[in-house]
Design a protein around this motif. Structure first.
Motif, PDB file in Angstrom:
ATOM      1  N   PHE A 144       5.514   7.739  -4.565  1.00 43.50           N
ATOM      2  CA  PHE A 144       4.649   6.993  -5.487  1.00 43.50           C
ATOM      3  C   PHE A 144       3.212   7.472  -5.339  1.00 43.50           C
ATOM      4  O   PHE A 144       2.820   7.912  -4.262  1.00 43.50           O
ATOM      5  N   SER A 145       2.446   7.286  -6.416  1.00 43.52           N
ATOM      6  CA  SER A 145       0.986   7.409  -6.242  1.00 43.52           C
ATOM      7  C   SER A 145       0.530   6.066  -5.682  1.00 43.52           C
ATOM      8  O   SER A 145       1.136   5.022  -5.983  1.00 43.52           O
ATOM      9  N   ALA A 146      -0.543   6.074  -4.902  1.00 42.47           N
ATOM     10  CA  ALA A 146      -1.059   4.806  -4.353  1.00 42.47           C
ATOM     11  C   ALA A 146      -1.454   3.877  -5.489  1.00 42.47           C
ATOM     12  O   ALA A 146      -1.284   2.666  -5.412  1.00 42.47           O
ATOM     13  N   ASN A 147      -1.948   4.463  -6.593  1.00 39.27           N
ATOM     14  CA  ASN A 147      -2.353   3.640  -7.739  1.00 39.27           C
ATOM     15  C   ASN A 147      -1.194   2.826  -8.292  1.00 39.27           C
ATOM     16  O   ASN A 147      -1.315   1.638  -8.538  1.00 39.27           O
ATOM     17  N   GLU A 148      -0.053   3.523  -8.489  1.00 37.60           N
ATOM     18  CA  GLU A 148       1.103   2.806  -9.033  1.00 37.60           C
ATOM     19  C   GLU A 148       1.568   1.730  -8.044  1.00 37.60           C
ATOM     20  O   GLU A 148       1.807   0.582  -8.406  1.00 37.60           O
ATOM     21  N   TYR A 149       1.644   2.136  -6.788  1.00 36.00           N
ATOM     22  CA  TYR A 149       2.143   1.216  -5.757  1.00 36.00           C
ATOM     23  C   TYR A 149       1.273  -0.040  -5.674  1.00 36.00           C
ATOM     24  O   TYR A 149       1.763  -1.166  -5.690  1.00 36.00           O
ATOM     25  N   LEU A 150      -0.047   0.195  -5.623  1.00 32.65           N
ATOM     26  CA  LEU A 150      -0.956  -0.954  -5.477  1.00 32.65           C
ATOM     27  C   LEU A 150      -1.034  -1.775  -6.766  1.00 32.65           C
ATOM     28  O   LEU A 150      -1.153  -2.997  -6.716  1.00 32.65           O
ATOM     29  N   THR A 151      -0.952  -1.110  -7.914  1.00 34.05           N
ATOM     30  CA  THR A 151      -1.006  -1.863  -9.174  1.00 34.05           C
ATOM     31  C   THR A 151       0.216  -2.775  -9.283  1.00 34.05           C
ATOM     32  O   THR A 151       0.106  -3.937  -9.667  1.00 34.05           O
ATOM     33  N   ARG A 152       1.373  -2.248  -8.941  1.00 32.45           N
ATOM     34  CA  ARG A 152       2.579  -3.098  -8.953  1.00 32.45           C
ATOM     35  C   ARG A 152       2.393  -4.292  -8.019  1.00 32.45           C
ATOM     36  O   ARG A 152       2.676  -5.422  -8.375  1.00 32.45           O
ATOM     37  N   ALA A 153       1.920  -3.989  -6.820  1.00 33.71           N
ATOM     38  CA  ALA A 153       1.818  -5.052  -5.816  1.00 33.71           C
ATOM     39  C   ALA A 153       0.723  -6.059  -6.155  1.00 33.71           C
ATOM     40  O   ALA A 153       0.949  -7.261  -6.100  1.00 33.71           O
TER      41      ALA A 153
END
Ligand SMILES: Cc1cc2nc3c(=O)[nH]c(=O)nc-3n(C[C@H](O)[C@H](O)[C@H](O)COP(=O)(O)OP(=O)(O)OC[C@H]3O[C@@H](n4cnc5c(N)ncnc54)[C@H](O)[C@@H]3O)c2cc1C
Ligand code: SF4
Length: 495
Positions: free
Chosen positions: A286-295
């Motif tokens: 994952f990109s950190a952006n996707e991971y953090l946006t989901r979370a």
């Protein structure tokens, strides 16, 4: 340093407060006052919840910490602050226990003190040149300016005393703001104060930019960002969410057909970079952006109630050493990972993350692999991540950024067993506006080019924050927002 529970830190401060209250101290005596540590949740408790890690100073702690300030005449701390807050002035007001005066002083220059007090990299800004830190030969012993800023901002909010800034009589002029991060919020508030009508267009369904979708709840509670957004609404700013400028409506049409007299672009740097190594397309990367946006934004951490899925990880590798990497690593741990590894190709000294975030990550048991970098991601027969192959590095000559260049050591391959990889090596500017706005000039990295007033190559169009600076900081985005707002108001008043 070993962990002390909040009650203990506060009890110690109470004793000191009684001893110091009302005393005239010499500089030498002030230098002997111990630094007030920030109370925080115990590491083994906080990794199981999403609540804010740090708890904030008590009144007594704030007083004691403020008494450490030497009230320097030239105040190098002010020069280190990107928005030039009168730091000795607000700290003195704390020693007078006049917290309203303290917050009023800060608010002359900073619009988001509760946020900046939490996330600004003070150790490289205002606290770096602090005379006290220099005298004690340790930047970590400088006056805790950020913690004091947070204390008075929280005090004001908790008293229910946050006043709505006065708005001048309507001018009939209209300003569009694209993006609701710190840059856009700052422009909106400043321009609205002058009586101009302001409309913010935001692509997401929530306002706040990275402060909402990137920085996790455990570092910056979303209620604090929401309070700032509510203030804008009370000032009469209109916010249109789910509005992607460049798709929902083109920027030029906003300017030429929809009756806006000026536009500010504050669309940030939300385009993740990847390493372009073997295995980056495997399931579990994952990109950190996707991971953090989901979370964060989609609240996937709230597994009971959220409909947003998030990968169930056991062993995680995060590539990078910035704030985003620390946030992704600490979030993965809170989402239930057993082991979280941070892979960074330089040493801790070169890490761009805030020192406090690195310290918190270490306390929470994140494993740091320094002077290491992944050279490929390995997958199983189903195309899922099963591990990473790393190379060891050593530091060579300084590069363009002034940091020593990491040089790979031949034959130093090692293996880390993981099922998830989060790539967090930086972000580029969001490209959509440029792609859909003819005549808007950018540099080779895709950042919008502006002059000293944050004016772009297009008449009436201004830009600031990460879309101009590249991935930077909240306070720098606010600083540019303030510059642009000044130029926009001057332009509209001259018409
Ligand atoms: C995970 C993470 C942690 C960070 N930690 C820190 C920290 O501790 N301290 C610190 O100072 N900085 C930190 N930063 C950096 C900081 O958050 C940014 O520098 C800052 O938010 C930039 O502000 P901005 O207003 O320019 O853009 P952003 O905050 O990125 O906001 C841009 C907004 O524009 C919207 N948008 C984009 N394109 C369009 C479009 N076409 N139409 C409409 N809306 C659009 C986006 O949805 C977004 O809401 C962090 C960044 C990340 C990602
Ligand atoms: S430099 Fe440090 S000691 Fe001097 S006024 Fe600023 S905060 Fe106080």
């Amino acid at each position: 340093m070993s962990y002390l529970p909040p009650e203990e830190l506060r009890a110690q401060a109470k004793q000191l407060y009684i001893q110091l209250k009302g005393k005239q101290l010499t500089n030498k005596e002030r230098m002997h006052i111990p630094l007030q540590d920030m109370p925080s949740q115990a590491p083994d408790t906080r990794i199981k919840n999403m609540e804010e890690v740090t708890c904030g100073y008590s009144k007594e702690q704030a007083y004691v910490e403020a008494m450490r300030c030497l009230q320097c005449k030239k105040a190098p701390c002010v020069a280190g602050c990107p928005v030039r807050i009168d730091i000795p002035g607000f700290i003195k007001a704390i020693t007078e226990e006049n917290f309203q005066k303290a917050i009023d002083i800060i608010k002359k220059d900073s619009l988001l003190p509760a946020i900046c007090g939490r996330v600004c990299p003070q150790e490289v800004q205002c606290q770096a040149p602090c005379t006290l830190g220099k005298a004690l030969k340790d930047v970590e012993k400088a006056v805790s300016i950020g913690r004091l800023e947070r204390f008075v901002a929280d005090w004001e909010r908790e008293q229910g005393k946050v006043s709505v800034p006065a708005v001048a009589k309507s001018t009939g002029k209209r300003v569009a703001i694209v993006g609701s991060g710190p840059a856009g919020i700052t422009v909106a508030a400043d321009v609205r104060r002058h009586g101009h009508e302001v409309v913010i267009f935001e692509a997401f369904h929530k306002t706040g930019g990275v402060m909402v979708y990137g920085i996790p709840e455990f570092r910056l509670p979303k209620a604090i960002v929401q309070a700032e957004v509510d203030l804008l609404k009370k000032m009469g700013v209109t916010i249109k969410t789910n509005f992607l400028v460049g798709r929902t409506r083109n920027l030029i049409k906003l300017l030429k057909q929809d009756g806006f007299d000026a536009i500010f672009i504050g669309t940030g740097a939300g385009l993740p970079k990847f390493m372009h190594i073997e295995g980056e397309n495997l399931v579990g990367v994952f990109s950190a952006n996707e991971y953090l946006t989901r979370a964060n934004l989609m609240k996937a951490y709230d597994r009971e109630r959220s409909h947003t899925p998030i990968f169930h990880s056991r062993k995680v590798a995060v590539f990078g050493g910035g704030n985003v990497a620390m946030d992704a690593a600490r979030m993965a741990q809170r989402l239930g990972a057993e082991v979280v590894n941070v892979i960074y190709r330089r040493t801790e000294k070169e890490m761009p993350a805030r020192a406090e975030e690195v310290a918190h990550a270490k306390e929470e048991g994140i494993v740091f692999h320094l002077l290491k970098n992944a050279q490929r991601i390995l997958g199983d027969e189903q195309g899922r991540v099963k591990g990473i192959e790393c190379l060891s590095y050593e530091l060579g000559e300084p590069d363009d950024s002034g940091r020593r260049r990491p040089v790979p050591i031949k034959g130093s391959e090692s293996y880390v067993d993981v099922d998830t990889v989060i790539v967090s090596i930086g972000n580029d500017s969001n490209p959509l506006i440029k792609q859909t706005t003819e005549g808007l000039e950018i540099n080779k990295w895709g950042n919008i080019l502006v002059d000293e007033n944050c004016k772009t190559s297009l008449d009436g169009v201004y830009a600031g924050g990460d879309i101009v600076l590249g991935a930077a900081t909240v306070i720098l985005a606010m600083g540019q927002g303030r510059t642009a707002a000044g130029a926009i108001s001057a332009r509209l008043e001259a018409r």
